[in-house]
Design a protein around this motif. Structure first.
Motif, PDB file in Angstrom:
ATOM      1  N   ARG A 199      21.912 -11.681 -14.622  1.00 42.64           N
ATOM      2  CA  ARG A 199      23.083 -11.710 -13.735  1.00 42.64           C
ATOM      3  C   ARG A 199      22.630 -11.683 -12.289  1.00 42.64           C
ATOM      4  O   ARG A 199      21.887 -10.802 -11.885  1.00 42.64           O
ATOM      5  CB  ARG A 199      23.993 -10.503 -14.003  1.00 42.64           C
ATOM      6  CG  ARG A 199      25.295 -10.487 -13.199  1.00 42.64           C
ATOM      7  CD  ARG A 199      26.137  -9.291 -13.624  1.00 42.64           C
ATOM      8  NE  ARG A 199      27.463  -9.295 -12.976  1.00 42.64           N
ATOM      9  CZ  ARG A 199      27.736  -8.667 -11.837  1.00 42.64           C
ATOM     10  NH1 ARG A 199      26.781  -7.983 -11.209  1.00 42.64           N
ATOM     11  NH2 ARG A 199      28.957  -8.705 -11.325  1.00 42.64           N
ATOM     12  N   LEU A 201      24.790 -12.846  -8.747  1.00 41.76           N
ATOM     13  CA  LEU A 201      25.915 -13.514  -8.095  1.00 41.76           C
ATOM     14  C   LEU A 201      25.672 -13.755  -6.614  1.00 41.76           C
ATOM     15  O   LEU A 201      26.586 -14.089  -5.878  1.00 41.76           O
ATOM     16  CB  LEU A 201      27.193 -12.682  -8.291  1.00 41.76           C
ATOM     17  CG  LEU A 201      27.560 -12.404  -9.757  1.00 41.76           C
ATOM     18  CD1 LEU A 201      28.824 -11.568  -9.821  1.00 41.76           C
ATOM     19  CD2 LEU A 201      27.722 -13.706 -10.527  1.00 41.76           C
ATOM     20  N   PRO A 207      22.519 -21.576 -10.888  1.00 38.81           N
ATOM     21  CA  PRO A 207      23.544 -21.860 -11.899  1.00 38.81           C
ATOM     22  C   PRO A 207      22.906 -22.318 -13.218  1.00 38.81           C
ATOM     23  O   PRO A 207      21.984 -23.126 -13.223  1.00 38.81           O
ATOM     24  CB  PRO A 207      24.376 -22.979 -11.267  1.00 38.81           C
ATOM     25  CG  PRO A 207      24.078 -22.911  -9.801  1.00 38.81           C
ATOM     26  CD  PRO A 207      22.652 -22.447  -9.702  1.00 38.81           C
ATOM     27  N   THR A 214      29.390 -22.022 -16.889  1.00 39.96           N
ATOM     28  CA  THR A 214      28.433 -21.805 -15.810  1.00 39.96           C
ATOM     29  C   THR A 214      28.397 -20.344 -15.387  1.00 39.96           C
ATOM     30  O   THR A 214      29.435 -19.719 -15.141  1.00 39.96           O
ATOM     31  CB  THR A 214      28.797 -22.664 -14.590  1.00 39.96           C
ATOM     32  OG1 THR A 214      28.822 -24.043 -14.985  1.00 39.96           O
ATOM     33  CG2 THR A 214      27.770 -22.493 -13.476  1.00 39.96           C
ATOM     34  N   ALA A 215      27.179 -19.811 -15.325  1.00 45.20           N
ATOM     35  CA  ALA A 215      26.917 -18.484 -14.790  1.00 45.20           C
ATOM     36  C   ALA A 215      25.740 -18.602 -13.830  1.00 45.20           C
ATOM     37  O   ALA A 215      25.122 -19.671 -13.722  1.00 45.20           O
ATOM     38  CB  ALA A 215      26.608 -17.502 -15.917  1.00 45.20           C
ATOM     39  N   LYS A 216      25.423 -17.529 -13.138  1.00 50.58           N
ATOM     40  CA  LYS A 216      24.259 -17.518 -12.248  1.00 50.58           C
ATOM     41  C   LYS A 216      23.256 -16.476 -12.729  1.00 50.58           C
ATOM     42  O   LYS A 216      23.631 -15.355 -13.093  1.00 50.58           O
ATOM     43  CB  LYS A 216      24.671 -17.192 -10.807  1.00 50.58           C
ATOM     44  CG  LYS A 216      25.170 -18.383 -10.021  1.00 50.58           C
ATOM     45  CD  LYS A 216      25.360 -17.984  -8.558  1.00 50.58           C
ATOM     46  CE  LYS A 216      25.695 -19.179  -7.689  1.00 50.58           C
ATOM     47  NZ  LYS A 216      25.798 -18.789  -6.261  1.00 50.58           N
ATOM     48  N   ARG A 292      31.751  -8.836 -14.477  1.00 55.46           N
ATOM     49  CA  ARG A 292      31.983 -10.276 -14.436  1.00 55.46           C
ATOM     50  C   ARG A 292      30.650 -11.000 -14.363  1.00 55.46           C
ATOM     51  O   ARG A 292      29.747 -10.576 -13.643  1.00 55.46           O
ATOM     52  CB  ARG A 292      32.841 -10.645 -13.216  1.00 55.46           C
ATOM     53  CG  ARG A 292      34.241 -10.048 -13.246  1.00 55.46           C
ATOM     54  CD  ARG A 292      34.979 -10.306 -11.934  1.00 55.46           C
ATOM     55  NE  ARG A 292      36.245  -9.607 -11.883  1.00 55.46           N
ATOM     56  CZ  ARG A 292      37.418 -10.141 -12.221  1.00 55.46           C
ATOM     57  NH1 ARG A 292      37.479 -11.385 -12.644  1.00 55.46           N
ATOM     58  NH2 ARG A 292      38.525  -9.419 -12.154  1.00 55.46           N
ATOM     59  N   TRP A 294      30.472 -14.924 -15.618  1.00 57.75           N
ATOM     60  CA  TRP A 294      30.709 -16.359 -15.492  1.00 57.75           C
ATOM     61  C   TRP A 294      31.485 -16.669 -14.211  1.00 57.75           C
ATOM     62  O   TRP A 294      32.372 -15.909 -13.798  1.00 57.75           O
ATOM     63  CB  TRP A 294      31.486 -16.852 -16.704  1.00 57.75           C
ATOM     64  CG  TRP A 294      30.601 -17.023 -17.908  1.00 57.75           C
ATOM     65  CD1 TRP A 294      29.858 -18.115 -18.236  1.00 57.75           C
ATOM     66  CD2 TRP A 294      30.351 -16.043 -18.939  1.00 57.75           C
ATOM     67  NE1 TRP A 294      29.161 -17.881 -19.403  1.00 57.75           N
ATOM     68  CE2 TRP A 294      29.437 -16.626 -19.852  1.00 57.75           C
ATOM     69  CE3 TRP A 294      30.789 -14.744 -19.178  1.00 57.75           C
ATOM     70  CZ2 TRP A 294      28.982 -15.952 -20.986  1.00 57.75           C
ATOM     71  CZ3 TRP A 294      30.335 -14.073 -20.293  1.00 57.75           C
ATOM     72  CH2 TRP A 294      29.445 -14.674 -21.179  1.00 57.75           C
ATOM     73  N   LEU A 295      31.136 -17.782 -13.590  1.00 63.64           N
ATOM     74  CA  LEU A 295      31.753 -18.130 -12.310  1.00 63.64           C
ATOM     75  C   LEU A 295      33.258 -18.335 -12.447  1.00 63.64           C
ATOM     76  O   LEU A 295      34.015 -18.064 -11.509  1.00 63.64           O
ATOM     77  CB  LEU A 295      31.094 -19.393 -11.747  1.00 63.64           C
ATOM     78  CG  LEU A 295      29.594 -19.296 -11.446  1.00 63.64           C
ATOM     79  CD1 LEU A 295      29.136 -20.513 -10.661  1.00 63.64           C
ATOM     80  CD2 LEU A 295      29.253 -18.007 -10.694  1.00 63.64           C
ATOM     81  N   LEU A 298      35.168 -15.379 -11.571  1.00 63.20           N
ATOM     82  CA  LEU A 298      35.113 -14.974 -10.176  1.00 63.20           C
ATOM     83  C   LEU A 298      36.036 -15.800  -9.300  1.00 63.20           C
ATOM     84  O   LEU A 298      36.482 -15.350  -8.255  1.00 63.20           O
ATOM     85  CB  LEU A 298      33.687 -15.100  -9.648  1.00 63.20           C
ATOM     86  CG  LEU A 298      32.623 -14.298 -10.391  1.00 63.20           C
ATOM     87  CD1 LEU A 298      31.245 -14.665  -9.882  1.00 63.20           C
ATOM     88  CD2 LEU A 298      32.868 -12.812 -10.217  1.00 63.20           C
ATOM     89  N   GLU A 299      36.337 -17.031  -9.706  1.00 63.39           N
ATOM     90  CA  GLU A 299      37.097 -17.956  -8.853  1.00 63.39           C
ATOM     91  C   GLU A 299      38.490 -17.449  -8.499  1.00 63.39           C
ATOM     92  O   GLU A 299      38.880 -17.509  -7.326  1.00 63.39           O
ATOM     93  CB  GLU A 299      37.159 -19.329  -9.526  1.00 63.39           C
ATOM     94  CG  GLU A 299      35.819 -20.040  -9.529  1.00 63.39           C
ATOM     95  CD  GLU A 299      35.808 -21.281 -10.395  1.00 63.39           C
ATOM     96  OE1 GLU A 299      34.773 -21.973 -10.400  1.00 63.39           O
ATOM     97  OE2 GLU A 299      36.824 -21.563 -11.050  1.00 63.39           O
TER      98      GLU A 299
END
Length: 310
Positions: A199, A201, A207, A214-216, A292, A294-295, A298-299
């Protein structure tokens, strides 16, 4: 008027109580206490439990609500088992530590260290990476370097650093890229670096596709391997019905032959994410991701923040 309690000092005090009291409990009593605390937290259905179930829904997409609830309960028991064990680790004998972890394919690590190239072990938030780390220093006799995120209050961060250094780890503060140079020097000297890496962010996170979305994840493990020539080995951990931690050292993630350094780092980080996903899919209840990731999650929050600023 009552005296206000500083939340930071309260948190620090609770952790201090855990380290001082839990390590004195018999092992069976500590394990039972962990299960009771986990079940109490699970029944409260707080935000952490809801986030854990939402994350598990991506790992096990065909799970029914009942299955997700059972997984999140098992996940909280696994998470509290991690804490109970960690509180007690300083009191464990070398024999208990050596018996407490039984990894598969540890030859990848041993051969990598013997090669003199240096090794980066990258792990997700699974099982008990503190126990796995002290097993490495005790069973294999190999010191290693890791990083720790600065916590508030500072006294709590100091507790974590002292705890891990007491287990034989070199701990560097995670402050931007300041630790990178020291980690690279350790690797060039043939040393071992261990990083939790599922993880990130920040703007420097890479990515990846993780369970189809998609995650970072942090660039550090791949970039260290690229800069130093060290091996990059994923590790996944889990519990079973025994009193012991299980784990697997995965094969080396190779450096791609073509592309820029950034493209190579992205490819290696994706391969790391794939290795993590394979271990998490096999043991989803031992992945302690209560935040959290996955992106897509977060959006909406970012959009709402933008509206508030407007």
């Amino acid at each position: 008027m009552g005296t206000l309690i500083d939340p930071g000092k309260l948190t620090d005090g609770l952790y201090g109580l855990g380290w001082s009291a839990v390590k004195r409990l018999p092992e069976g009593v500590a394990a039972q206490l962990g299960r009771q605390l986990a079940d109490a937290a699970w029944r409260r259905r707080g935000k952490g439990i809801e986030r854990l179930e939402a994350n598990l829904a991506r790992v096990v997409p065909d799970a029914s609500p009942q299955r997700l609830a059972a997984l999140s309960r098992a996940g909280m028991r696994s998470y509290l088992r991690y804490w109970m064990e960690s509180f007690r680790l300083p009191a464990w004998s070398p024999e208990r530590i050596k018996a407490g972890f039984t990894p598969q394919d540890v030859h990848y690590l041993e051969e990598g260290l013997a090669s003199g190239r240096g090794v980066v072990l990258a792990l997700p938030h699974m099982g008990n990476y503190d126990l796995a780390g002290v097993w490495v220093t005790t069973k294999l006799g190999v010191p290693f370097t890791t990083v720790a995120e600065r916590l508030k209050p500072e006294s709590l961060y100091d507790r974590f650093v002292a705890y891990r250094e007491g287990l034989g780890m070199e701990v560097l503060p995670h402050t931007g890229g300041a630790a990178f140079g020291t980690l690279a020097r350790r690797l060039r000297a043939g040393g071992l670096v261990c990083l939790v890496a599922d993880r990130d962010l920040s703007d420097s996170g890479i990515p990846v596709k993780f369970f189809g979305e998609t995650a970072k994840m942090p660039a550090g493990p791949a970039m260290l391997a690229l800069h130093t020539g060290a091996l990059l080995l994923p590790v996944t951990l889990w519990y079973d019905d025994s009193p012991y931690l299980r784990g697997r050292v995965h094969p080396e993630i190779p450096v791609p032959e073509n592309g820029t350094r950034a493209e190579k780092a992205a490819g290696m980080t994706q391969a790391l994410a794939d290795a993590f996903a394979s271990g998490i899919a096999d043991h989803p209840e031992d992945w302690h991701m209560l935040q959290r990731l996955w992106l897509a999650d977060l959006e909406p929050r970012a959009a709402a923040a933008g509206r508030d600023r407007a």
